[in-house]
Design a protein around this motif. Structure first.
Motif, PDB file in Angstrom:
ATOM      1  N   PHE A 446      -3.215  34.644  -1.752  1.00 35.18           N
ATOM      2  CA  PHE A 446      -3.439  35.893  -1.394  1.00 35.18           C
ATOM      3  C   PHE A 446      -4.374  36.293  -0.740  1.00 35.18           C
ATOM      4  O   PHE A 446      -5.451  35.424  -0.433  1.00 35.18           O
ATOM      5  N   ASP A 447      -4.773  37.333  -0.084  1.00 34.93           N
ATOM      6  CA  ASP A 447      -5.755  37.659   0.835  1.00 34.93           C
ATOM      7  C   ASP A 447      -6.756  37.777  -0.086  1.00 34.93           C
ATOM      8  O   ASP A 447      -7.065  38.848  -0.586  1.00 34.93           O
ATOM      9  N   GLY A 448      -7.973  36.763  -0.242  1.00 34.60           N
ATOM     10  CA  GLY A 448      -8.962  36.967  -1.165  1.00 34.60           C
ATOM     11  C   GLY A 448      -9.982  35.564  -0.855  1.00 34.60           C
ATOM     12  O   GLY A 448      -9.750  34.882   0.184  1.00 34.60           O
ATOM     13  N   THR A 449     -10.731  35.254  -2.014  1.00 33.16           N
ATOM     14  CA  THR A 449     -11.375  33.976  -1.744  1.00 33.16           C
ATOM     15  C   THR A 449     -10.846  32.851  -2.327  1.00 33.16           C
ATOM     16  O   THR A 449      -9.548  33.118  -3.154  1.00 33.16           O
ATOM     17  N   VAL A 450     -11.274  31.879  -2.172  1.00 32.79           N
ATOM     18  CA  VAL A 450     -10.803  30.599  -2.638  1.00 32.79           C
ATOM     19  C   VAL A 450     -10.690  30.796  -4.353  1.00 32.79           C
ATOM     20  O   VAL A 450      -9.793  30.460  -5.002  1.00 32.79           O
ATOM     21  N   ARG A 451     -12.078  31.233  -4.896  1.00 27.53           N
ATOM     22  CA  ARG A 451     -12.100  31.322  -6.296  1.00 27.53           C
ATOM     23  C   ARG A 451     -11.127  32.378  -6.697  1.00 27.53           C
ATOM     24  O   ARG A 451     -10.390  31.895  -7.845  1.00 27.53           O
ATOM     25  N   GLU A 452     -10.649  33.396  -6.163  1.00 25.84           N
ATOM     26  CA  GLU A 452      -9.645  34.232  -6.647  1.00 25.84           C
ATOM     27  C   GLU A 452      -8.480  33.710  -6.840  1.00 25.84           C
ATOM     28  O   GLU A 452      -7.694  33.960  -7.749  1.00 25.84           O
ATOM     29  N   VAL A 479     -13.325  22.351   0.191  1.00 27.91           N
ATOM     30  CA  VAL A 479     -13.927  23.937  -0.209  1.00 27.91           C
ATOM     31  C   VAL A 479     -15.354  23.998  -0.036  1.00 27.91           C
ATOM     32  O   VAL A 479     -15.633  25.019   0.565  1.00 27.91           O
ATOM     33  N   THR A 480     -16.131  23.026  -0.465  1.00 23.99           N
ATOM     34  CA  THR A 480     -17.520  22.893  -0.263  1.00 23.99           C
ATOM     35  C   THR A 480     -17.749  23.064   1.157  1.00 23.99           C
ATOM     36  O   THR A 480     -18.903  23.336   1.540  1.00 23.99           O
ATOM     37  N   GLU A 481     -16.916  22.541   2.033  1.00 22.73           N
ATOM     38  CA  GLU A 481     -17.319  22.474   3.659  1.00 22.73           C
ATOM     39  C   GLU A 481     -16.984  23.959   4.129  1.00 22.73           C
ATOM     40  O   GLU A 481     -17.527  24.034   5.346  1.00 22.73           O
ATOM     41  N   LEU A 482     -16.453  24.845   3.399  1.00 20.25           N
ATOM     42  CA  LEU A 482     -16.102  26.150   3.908  1.00 20.25           C
ATOM     43  C   LEU A 482     -17.350  26.992   4.218  1.00 20.25           C
ATOM     44  O   LEU A 482     -18.250  26.498   3.384  1.00 20.25           O
ATOM     45  N   PRO A 483     -17.270  27.808   5.043  1.00 18.20           N
ATOM     46  CA  PRO A 483     -18.799  28.729   5.381  1.00 18.20           C
ATOM     47  C   PRO A 483     -19.208  29.227   3.986  1.00 18.20           C
ATOM     48  O   PRO A 483     -20.326  28.939   3.898  1.00 18.20           O
ATOM     49  N   ASP A 484     -18.410  29.875   3.162  1.00 12.06           N
ATOM     50  CA  ASP A 484     -19.025  30.183   1.941  1.00 12.06           C
ATOM     51  C   ASP A 484     -18.393  29.442   0.540  1.00 12.06           C
ATOM     52  O   ASP A 484     -18.500  30.230  -0.613  1.00 12.06           O
ATOM     53  N   GLY A 485     -18.227  28.328   0.533  1.00 11.66           N
ATOM     54  CA  GLY A 485     -17.684  27.554  -0.254  1.00 11.66           C
ATOM     55  C   GLY A 485     -16.536  28.238  -1.107  1.00 11.66           C
ATOM     56  O   GLY A 485     -15.346  28.702  -0.565  1.00 11.66           O
ATOM     57  N   TYR A 486     -16.649  28.353  -2.326  1.00 13.06           N
ATOM     58  CA  TYR A 486     -15.332  29.132  -3.222  1.00 13.06           C
ATOM     59  C   TYR A 486     -15.322  30.360  -2.900  1.00 13.06           C
ATOM     60  O   TYR A 486     -14.181  31.085  -3.297  1.00 13.06           O
ATOM     61  N   THR A 488     -15.192  31.812   0.155  1.00  9.78           N
ATOM     62  CA  THR A 488     -14.842  31.811   1.492  1.00  9.78           C
ATOM     63  C   THR A 488     -13.613  32.706   1.400  1.00  9.78           C
ATOM     64  O   THR A 488     -12.432  32.375   0.692  1.00  9.78           O
ATOM     65  N   ARG A 489     -13.315  33.653   2.174  1.00 12.68           N
ATOM     66  CA  ARG A 489     -12.158  34.427   2.333  1.00 12.68           C
ATOM     67  C   ARG A 489     -11.116  33.703   2.923  1.00 12.68           C
ATOM     68  O   ARG A 489     -11.606  33.172   4.158  1.00 12.68           O
ATOM     69  N   ILE A 490      -9.902  33.525   2.806  1.00 12.02           N
ATOM     70  CA  ILE A 490      -9.076  32.482   3.375  1.00 12.02           C
ATOM     71  C   ILE A 490      -7.958  33.301   4.132  1.00 12.02           C
ATOM     72  O   ILE A 490      -6.833  32.674   4.668  1.00 12.02           O
ATOM     73  N   GLY A 491      -7.878  34.703   4.265  1.00 19.03           N
ATOM     74  CA  GLY A 491      -6.755  35.408   4.798  1.00 19.03           C
ATOM     75  C   GLY A 491      -5.782  35.416   4.331  1.00 19.03           C
ATOM     76  O   GLY A 491      -5.158  34.987   3.196  1.00 19.03           O
ATOM     77  N   GLY A 494      -3.273  32.757   3.207  1.00 20.97           N
ATOM     78  CA  GLY A 494      -4.173  31.576   3.526  1.00 20.97           C
ATOM     79  C   GLY A 494      -4.235  31.052   5.005  1.00 20.97           C
ATOM     80  O   GLY A 494      -4.281  29.953   5.105  1.00 20.97           O
ATOM     81  N   ILE A 495      -3.996  31.822   5.749  1.00 18.15           N
ATOM     82  CA  ILE A 495      -3.765  31.557   7.226  1.00 18.15           C
ATOM     83  C   ILE A 495      -4.800  30.835   7.609  1.00 18.15           C
ATOM     84  O   ILE A 495      -4.671  29.866   8.772  1.00 18.15           O
ATOM     85  N   LYS A 496      -6.242  30.932   7.201  1.00 25.37           N
ATOM     86  CA  LYS A 496      -7.421  29.987   7.611  1.00 25.37           C
ATOM     87  C   LYS A 496      -7.405  28.719   7.383  1.00 25.37           C
ATOM     88  O   LYS A 496      -8.385  27.829   7.749  1.00 25.37           O
ATOM     89  N   LEU A 497      -6.549  28.411   6.404  1.00 24.66           N
ATOM     90  CA  LEU A 497      -6.519  26.993   5.854  1.00 24.66           C
ATOM     91  C   LEU A 497      -5.371  26.100   6.448  1.00 24.66           C
ATOM     92  O   LEU A 497      -4.380  26.915   6.739  1.00 24.66           O
ATOM     93  N   SER A 498      -5.285  24.777   6.293  1.00 19.89           N
ATOM     94  CA  SER A 498      -4.318  23.912   6.789  1.00 19.89           C
ATOM     95  C   SER A 498      -3.230  23.979   5.853  1.00 19.89           C
ATOM     96  O   SER A 498      -3.436  24.423   4.721  1.00 19.89           O
ATOM     97  N   GLY A 499      -1.934  23.539   5.997  1.00 17.62           N
ATOM     98  CA  GLY A 499      -0.952  23.404   5.209  1.00 17.62           C
ATOM     99  C   GLY A 499      -1.459  22.574   3.730  1.00 17.62           C
ATOM    100  O   GLY A 499      -0.831  22.748   2.530  1.00 17.62           O
ATOM    101  N   GLY A 500      -1.740  21.508   4.121  1.00 11.58           N
ATOM    102  CA  GLY A 500      -2.287  20.331   3.085  1.00 11.58           C
ATOM    103  C   GLY A 500      -3.236  21.068   2.109  1.00 11.58           C
ATOM    104  O   GLY A 500      -3.315  20.832   1.158  1.00 11.58           O
ATOM    105  N   GLN A 501      -4.067  22.060   2.840  1.00 11.71           N
ATOM    106  CA  GLN A 501      -5.385  22.666   1.944  1.00 11.71           C
ATOM    107  C   GLN A 501      -4.873  23.591   0.958  1.00 11.71           C
ATOM    108  O   GLN A 501      -4.963  23.704  -0.201  1.00 11.71           O
TER     109      GLN A 501
END
Length: 617
Positions: A446-452, A479-486, A488-491, A494-501
């Protein structure tokens, strides 16, 4: 529309009543100034007349006897009525706006809740844009009808009845001239409603088609860009928009005929009142009307004011009818959606599965999406608690369908699927889907954070539990390497992440939900070798001590499965371990040889069979 009122807004019905009552009285009170003005003109301002100062309903004895008192009473009534009209209009607007917006909220949420529980087959056939059109524009049309159109209709009726009564009280003969256009307007309106109704239905369908095309293109913008098909899609959007334009114009041109026609008829009635009344006033006693009685100046002024107030609502009747037909078409679409039958529901005596051991049995299972076109035929197997059973075979063999039957995303046509000895159709959907976790190749985030996204479905998970699941799924490090960690909004998706992620996050989500049984639907088919290694490590942890159904194209990922079923044409044609199936030299061995690159060792007949399978798909 009757169903709309009976099904929604009952707890807020008092707001609706307040709004209609305020609307009714605002129109009645608005009749006071012209009536008082006419009486004052005849009694106070017309020289040479001895007309008594009289008001309808008010006893003569309670009226002032002096001209000064009558003047001040007239002024007070006119000012007071104007202020009261404003107050009533405010009360009408606020109460009906509250009511219509609350009903809009109830309809939208109820329609969504109903839609969400429809059979999966509904979503196979229905376009997202069309459903969004129903949830948004159609629901909004109903709100507009409840918030303004309905009160306008009430005001029109009250104006017609109230003004008609006052005019006949003042002068029945001249009133007949004013109201002669009414039958014509009624016939004209009925014909308009019958003609425009099918056009509005077509317009609402066109809105859904256009929204579907726009939604599809926005979702597939990457494919459009990489395929260099912007011009082609411009044309498709232009075609859909042009169809919407034609449907809109079909409605509009009828409106542009009806609305001026209503205004013309209403204004003719006003002109006839002015001409005949004026002639009567000037000649004092025309031969064809009046019967020798004189028409007073104040009476004529009241007639003109009242007639104008009668003409304006009549001229606006077109907007009321137009809005009603639009809302009616929207209501048909909304209730058409909510009335769709749902077949995948809890049985009358459905049982809660609670904690399950994980024994899965498929007993002569057959299934078809369409009658006469079977997808699965007589599929039987058993997965004991803790075992991993893999389903493999050519594309279209029925692997994913077989797995989805366990979750009751569809109901089987024949046979039975049992979990711990309980037919899944006899278990509650809630307990069944709580017991069976599903990880798909097509990961949806979903369009939200990794945590959500991680805690979705396990909303009470603690921070430490979430991090532990991410670590187990090989996701914590990236995840810890993302700008805001958990956080971080992923679009969207999850468009801002790779398929494997995205896949590793979906595995972590499944770990947090902690199901007793797991379905893995080609969870590693679209990632590179290194990512596959990470995902496989995560899946090993996830499937430990859980009964697991695995659908796989990459046969290397299921070599250690306890049992492998090979499906072809919806039937189980081979079963065994990896080594047994390779040694048997059948379809599985051919698939394994293709993936291993052993092309020179492949049996030509087996290859030809695979080619035919693909052609049939």
């Amino acid at each position: 529309m009757v169903r709309l009122f009976s099904a929604y807004g009952q707890e807020d019905r008092w707001l609706f009543v307040v709004g209609l009552v305020a609307s009714l009285f605002s129109r009645l009170v608005a009749l006071v100034p012209p009536l008082v003005l006419g009486v004052a003109i005849d009694a106070l301002f017309t020289p040479g007349t001895e007309t008594a100062y009289r008001l309808p309903i008010v006893p003569d004895g309670s009226l002032p006897s002096t001209p000064e008192g009558q003047l001040w009473l007239s002024l007070g009534l006119i000012v007071g009525a104007s202020i009261l009209t404003v107050g009533l209009s405010w009360a009408q607007g606020v109460s009906l706006s509250l009511y219509s917006n609350r009903v809009q909220h109830a309809i939208r949420t109820d329609t969504y809740a109903t839609m969400q529980r429809l059979d999966t087959s509904f979503f196979d056939d229905k376009q997202t844009g069309e459903v969004m059109s129903i949830l948004n524009s159609d629901v909004r049309n109903l709100r507009e009808f409840l918030g303004s159109t309905l009160s306008g209709a009430v005001q029109l009726v009250v104006s017609a009845v109230g003004i008609g009564a006052v005019l006949f009280w003042l002068n029945a003969q001249l009133a007949a001239v004013t109201l002669v256009a009414m039958p014509v307007l009624v016939v004209f309106t009925v014909a308009f409603m019958r003609t425009i109704r099918p056009r509005y239905r077509a317009l609402r369908a066109s809105v859904g088609d256009l929204n579907t095309r726009l939604e599809n293109n926005l979702s597939g913008i990457e494919v459009i860009k990489t395929s260099n098909t912007e011009v082609y899609e411009d044309g498709r959007i232009e075609d859909a928009s042009w169809d919407y334009y034609l449907k809109t114009w079909a409605v509009a041109k009828l409106e542009y005929f009806y609305q001026p026609g209503m205004e013309l008829a209403a204004n003719v009635a006003f002109a006839a009142t002015f001409a005949i009344g004026g002639y009567w006033l000037v000649t004092e006693s025309p031969g064809f009307i009046g019967g020798g009685e004189a028409l007073r100046v104040g009476e004529f002024v009241t007639f003109l004011f009242m007639t104008q107030r009668f003409v304006d609502p009549l001229a606006g009747a077109g907007r009321i009818v137009n809005s009603y037909e639009n809302a009616r078409a929207s209501g048909e679409r909304i209730f058409g959606l909510t009335d769709l039958p749902v077949t995948v529901v809890d049985g009358e005596n459905a049982v809660d599965l609670g904690h399950v051991e994980g024994r899965i049995e498929y007993d002569d299972v057959s299934f078809a999406y369409e009658e006469g076109r079977p997808v699965l035929t007589d599929v039987s197997f058993v997965a004991e608690p803790g075992e991993t059973v893999a389903l493999v075979g050519p594309t279209g063999a029925g692997k994913s369908t077989a797995a989805k039957l366990l979750l009751r995303l569809y109901d089987i046509t024949d046979g039975s699927v049992r979990l711990d000895g309980v037919d899944v159709r006899e278990a509650t959907l809630d307990s069944l889907r709580r017991a069976v976790g599903y990880v798909s190749q097509d990961v949806y985030l979903f369009d939200g954070t990794v945590r959500e996204n991680l805690v979705y479905g396990a909303f009470d998970a603690t921070e430490s539990e979430m991090v532990a699941a991410a670590k187990a799924a090989e996701a914590h490090e990236f995840v810890t390497e993302l700008p805001d960690g958990y956080d971080t909004r992923i679009g969207e998706r999850g468009i801002k992440l790779s398929g494997g992620q995205r896949q590793r996050l979906s595995i972590a989500r499944a770990m947090l939900q902690d199901p007793d049984v797991l379905v893995l639907d080609e969870a590693t088919s679209a990632v590179d070798t290194e990512t596959e290694l990470l995902i496989q490590r995560a899946l090993t942890r996830l499937t430990e001590d859980r009964t697991t159904l695995v659908i796989a194209h990459r046969l290397s990922t299921i070599r250690r499965a306890d049992r492998i079923l090979v499906l072809e044409g919806g039937r189980v044609v081979e079963r065994g371990t990896h080594d047994e199936l390779v040694d048997s030299g059948g379809l599985y061995a051919t698939l394994w040889g293709v993936q291993a690159g052993e092309f020179d060792q492949l049996d030509e007949a087996a290859v030809a069979r695979l080619v035919r399978e693909r052609a049939d798909d």
